[in-house]
Design a protein around this motif. Structure first.
Motif, PDB file in Angstrom:
ATOM      1  N   THR A   1       0.848  -1.185   0.000  1.00  0.00           N
ATOM      2  CA  THR A   1       0.000   0.000   0.000  1.00  0.00           C
ATOM      3  C   THR A   1       0.885   1.236   0.000  1.00  0.00           C
ATOM      4  OG1 THR A   1      -1.981   0.994   0.993  1.00  0.00           O
ATOM      5  CG2 THR A   1      -0.229   0.346   2.496  1.00  0.00           C
ATOM      6  N   GLU A   2       0.266   2.398  -0.178  1.00  0.00           N
ATOM      7  CA  GLU A   2       1.010   3.653  -0.228  1.00  0.00           C
ATOM      8  C   GLU A   2       0.464   4.608   0.812  1.00  0.00           C
ATOM      9  OE1 GLU A   2       0.921   5.667  -4.007  1.00  0.00           O
ATOM     10  OE2 GLU A   2       2.811   6.707  -3.603  1.00  0.00           O
ATOM     11  N   ILE A   3       1.366   5.195   1.581  1.00  0.00           N
ATOM     12  CA  ILE A   3       0.983   6.127   2.627  1.00  0.00           C
ATOM     13  C   ILE A   3       1.643   7.479   2.370  1.00  0.00           C
ATOM     14  CG2 ILE A   3       0.685   4.270   4.307  1.00  0.00           C
ATOM     15  CD1 ILE A   3       3.370   5.069   5.551  1.00  0.00           C
ATOM     16  N   VAL A   4       1.326   8.449   3.221  1.00  0.00           N
ATOM     17  CA  VAL A   4       1.893   9.792   3.091  1.00  0.00           C
ATOM     18  C   VAL A   4       2.573  10.182   4.398  1.00  0.00           C
ATOM     19  CG1 VAL A   4       1.404  12.234   2.694  1.00  0.00           C
ATOM     20  CG2 VAL A   4       0.130  10.490   1.430  1.00  0.00           C
ATOM     21  N   LEU A   5       3.805  10.652   4.294  1.00  0.00           N
ATOM     22  CA  LEU A   5       4.508  11.218   5.448  1.00  0.00           C
ATOM     23  C   LEU A   5       4.542  12.733   5.301  1.00  0.00           C
ATOM     24  CD1 LEU A   5       7.548   8.800   5.994  1.00  0.00           C
ATOM     25  CD2 LEU A   5       5.205   8.629   6.855  1.00  0.00           C
ATOM     26  N   SER A   6       4.619  13.424   6.437  1.00  0.00           N
ATOM     27  CA  SER A   6       4.594  14.892   6.454  1.00  0.00           C
ATOM     28  C   SER A   6       3.378  15.404   5.687  1.00  0.00           C
ATOM     29  CB  SER A   6       5.879  15.470   5.833  1.00  0.00           C
ATOM     30  OG  SER A   6       7.017  15.016   6.532  1.00  0.00           O
ATOM     31  N   ALA A   7       2.236  14.784   5.967  1.00  0.00           N
ATOM     32  CA  ALA A   7       1.016  15.078   5.213  1.00  0.00           C
ATOM     33  C   ALA A   7       0.580  16.533   5.341  1.00  0.00           C
ATOM     34  CB  ALA A   7      -0.106  14.153   5.668  1.00  0.00           C
ATOM     35  N   ASN A   8       0.873  17.165   6.476  1.00  0.00           N
ATOM     36  CA  ASN A   8       0.431  18.542   6.696  1.00  0.00           C
ATOM     37  C   ASN A   8       1.463  19.584   6.299  1.00  0.00           C
ATOM     38  OD1 ASN A   8      -2.058  17.671   7.799  1.00  0.00           O
ATOM     39  ND2 ASN A   8      -1.074  17.303   9.772  1.00  0.00           N
ATOM     40  N   SER A   9       2.569  19.141   5.732  1.00  0.00           N
ATOM     41  CA  SER A   9       3.622  20.068   5.332  1.00  0.00           C
ATOM     42  C   SER A   9       3.401  20.506   3.884  1.00  0.00           C
ATOM     43  CB  SER A   9       4.986  19.395   5.460  1.00  0.00           C
ATOM     44  OG  SER A   9       5.169  18.454   4.416  1.00  0.00           O
ATOM     45  N   PRO A  10       4.122  21.539   3.440  1.00  0.00           N
ATOM     46  CA  PRO A  10       4.000  21.964   2.041  1.00  0.00           C
ATOM     47  C   PRO A  10       4.500  20.913   1.056  1.00  0.00           C
ATOM     48  CG  PRO A  10       4.967  23.698   3.400  1.00  0.00           C
ATOM     49  CD  PRO A  10       4.957  22.461   4.229  1.00  0.00           C
ATOM     50  N   ASP A  11       5.348  19.997   1.542  1.00  0.00           N
ATOM     51  CA  ASP A  11       5.916  18.971   0.667  1.00  0.00           C
ATOM     52  C   ASP A  11       5.693  17.568   1.231  1.00  0.00           C
ATOM     53  OD1 ASP A  11       7.158  20.777  -1.268  1.00  0.00           O
ATOM     54  OD2 ASP A  11       8.488  21.326   0.393  1.00  0.00           O
ATOM     55  N   PRO A  12       4.467  17.073   1.192  1.00  0.00           N
ATOM     56  CA  PRO A  12       4.209  15.705   1.657  1.00  0.00           C
ATOM     57  C   PRO A  12       4.926  14.694   0.774  1.00  0.00           C
ATOM     58  CG  PRO A  12       2.306  16.583   0.506  1.00  0.00           C
ATOM     59  CD  PRO A  12       3.256  17.724   0.664  1.00  0.00           C
ATOM     60  N   VAL A  13       5.263  13.550   1.366  1.00  0.00           N
ATOM     61  CA  VAL A  13       6.028  12.528   0.652  1.00  0.00           C
ATOM     62  C   VAL A  13       5.235  11.226   0.598  1.00  0.00           C
ATOM     63  CG1 VAL A  13       8.168  11.188   0.607  1.00  0.00           C
ATOM     64  CG2 VAL A  13       8.187  13.556   1.438  1.00  0.00           C
ATOM     65  N   GLY A  14       5.093  10.689  -0.600  1.00  0.00           N
ATOM     66  CA  GLY A  14       4.458   9.384  -0.749  1.00  0.00           C
ATOM     67  C   GLY A  14       5.455   8.285  -0.445  1.00  0.00           C
ATOM     68  N   VAL A  15       5.002   7.243   0.254  1.00  0.00           N
ATOM     69  CA  VAL A  15       5.881   6.136   0.628  1.00  0.00           C
ATOM     70  C   VAL A  15       5.188   4.812   0.319  1.00  0.00           C
ATOM     71  CG1 VAL A  15       7.006   4.930   2.549  1.00  0.00           C
ATOM     72  CG2 VAL A  15       7.079   7.432   2.430  1.00  0.00           C
ATOM     73  N   LEU A  16       5.864   3.952  -0.419  1.00  0.00           N
ATOM     74  CA  LEU A  16       5.370   2.607  -0.689  1.00  0.00           C
ATOM     75  C   LEU A  16       5.814   1.693   0.439  1.00  0.00           C
ATOM     76  CD1 LEU A  16       6.132   2.264  -4.507  1.00  0.00           C
ATOM     77  CD2 LEU A  16       3.870   2.404  -3.448  1.00  0.00           C
ATOM     78  N   THR A  17       4.881   0.989   1.055  1.00  0.00           N
ATOM     79  CA  THR A  17       5.207   0.063   2.135  1.00  0.00           C
ATOM     80  C   THR A  17       4.809  -1.342   1.710  1.00  0.00           C
ATOM     81  OG1 THR A  17       3.055   0.262   3.247  1.00  0.00           O
ATOM     82  CG2 THR A  17       4.762   1.850   3.853  1.00  0.00           C
ATOM     83  N   SER A  18       5.612  -2.306   2.118  1.00  0.00           N
ATOM     84  CA  SER A  18       5.306  -3.692   1.775  1.00  0.00           C
ATOM     85  C   SER A  18       5.870  -4.635   2.822  1.00  0.00           C
ATOM     86  CB  SER A  18       5.879  -4.043   0.393  1.00  0.00           C
ATOM     87  OG  SER A  18       7.295  -4.007   0.427  1.00  0.00           O
ATOM     88  N   PHE A  19       5.218  -5.750   2.976  1.00  0.00           N
ATOM     89  CA  PHE A  19       5.714  -6.848   3.801  1.00  0.00           C
ATOM     90  C   PHE A  19       4.940  -8.102   3.410  1.00  0.00           C
ATOM     91  CE2 PHE A  19       2.343  -4.762   6.190  1.00  0.00           C
ATOM     92  CZ  PHE A  19       1.583  -5.804   6.733  1.00  0.00           C
ATOM     93  N   THR A  20       5.411  -9.234   3.840  1.00  0.00           N
ATOM     94  CA  THR A  20       4.759 -10.501   3.523  1.00  0.00           C
ATOM     95  C   THR A  20       4.180 -11.100   4.796  1.00  0.00           C
ATOM     96  OG1 THR A  20       6.306 -10.881   1.705  1.00  0.00           O
ATOM     97  CG2 THR A  20       5.065 -12.779   2.498  1.00  0.00           C
ATOM     98  N   SER A  21       2.894 -11.408   4.775  1.00  0.00           N
ATOM     99  CA  SER A  21       2.210 -11.873   5.981  1.00  0.00           C
ATOM    100  C   SER A  21       1.427 -13.164   5.725  1.00  0.00           C
ATOM    101  CB  SER A  21       1.239 -10.791   6.482  1.00  0.00           C
ATOM    102  OG  SER A  21       0.377 -11.315   7.477  1.00  0.00           O
TER     103      SER A  21
END
Length: 302
Positions: free
Chosen positions: A122-142
């Motif tokens: 899935t893809e999440i957002v870091l620094s969502a409230n900043s002028p430059d939010p960053v998209g991050v791809l996260t993965s793991f095997t479960s």
């Protein structure tokens, strides 16, 4: 069985990028074809189709996404695992707030899990409230399915045993290197009063047995106890926490994988380690599309 393909149309001329290996046995190469006329398209359009490259493929079959509510609580299940399997009924959530994991989904993203391989993406957002939010791809095997219900963000768990893995995001590192942070930084983030493990009270007897670097990831092995909602008894658990700081960010994404101390001794430790070792969190490739946070669909419930 459904197959979903990840693609984007961003500019008139074709361009491509290759994602880093998420699993050494399941390398994914994704090509993004762009179209300027679609640069402002909804992020949901971005995730609506998946293009598989010729080098390798990620087939996400049996997509599990965040669904509707459970109707109640299985007391017997809680006594076994120390956690409510689907804590959505009145008994499970009465007087409680949704755990705050710091997870903010990118607009248009959902949780995808391949039922055959167990790969979760899935893809999440870091620094969502900043002028430059960053998209991050996260993965793991479960080996466990995606948890369903309003109290879960990104979590896979076995509702019968309580074996589980979930993602959370820390507060700002303030420019510090992840290897220089004290163990207490991670435990305080993970076991905060509003955290996932604190749904029925803050965990006790928190002890970090090992803390080390694995490549660029910080790994902590620990034990702790959580309270049983029904009996008030403490239920010992074992966990491995992996923290990663994606490039260009100042926050750590953590994967916490845990089981009861009894099951750990019976061999589930191997499953916990495999899940932990599969974790990746990398900055999303630049596509020209704006990084927007997805509204929390359950915010109006709590």
């Amino acid at each position: 069985m459904k197959t979903f393909v990840l693609a984007a149309l961003l500019c008139k001329s074709a361009s491509a990028f290759t994602l880093s290996s998420i699993d050494s046995h399941r390398l994914i190469d994704t090509s993004l074809n762009a179209n300027n006329n679609e640069a402002d398209a909804s992020r949901r359009s971005f995730f609506s189709t998946l293009t598989i490259s010729t080098a390798a493929a990620l087939s996400v079959s049996g997509l599990n996404s965040m669904p509707a509510f459970a109707d109640g609580m299985d007391v017997n299940d809680f006594l076994k695992s120390g956690q409510v399997a689907m804590p959505m009924g009145v008994s499970g959530q009465a007087g409680k707030s949704k755990p705050r994991t710091g997870i903010i989904f990118r607009d248009g993203s959902e949780i995808a899990r391949d039922a055959k391989t167990g790969d979760v993406l899935t893809e999440i957002v870091l620094s969502a409230n900043s002028p430059d939010p960053v998209g991050v791809l996260t993965s793991f095997t479960s080996p466990w399915p995606v948890a369903k219900g309003a109290v879960f963000d990104i979590e896979c768990r076995d509702s019968k045993t309580g074996d589980a893995a979930f993602l959370s995001v820390t507060s700002k590192l303030k420019g510090k290197n992840i290897e220089d942070l004290k163990n207490s930084f991670f435990t305080e983030e993970l076991f905060s009063p509003t955290g996932r493990f604190s749904f029925y009270g803050p965990p006790t007897d928190v002890k970090v047995s090992k803390s080390y670097m694995d490549g660029k990831n910080r790994v902590l092995e620990m034990g702790f106890s959580i309270l049983s909602q029904s009996t008030g008894a403490e239920i010992p658990r074992k966990a491995i926490v992996v923290a990663s700081v994606p490039e260009g960010t100042d926050e750590a994404v953590m994967l916490a994988t845990s089981t009861t101390a009894i099951r750990w001794k019976k061999g589930v430790e191997n499953d916990v380690r495999k899940v932990s070792e599969s974790f990746k969190a990398i900055a999303s490739p630049s596509t020209g599309m704006k990084v927007r946070a997805r509204p929390d669909k359950y915010d109006d419930i709590f």
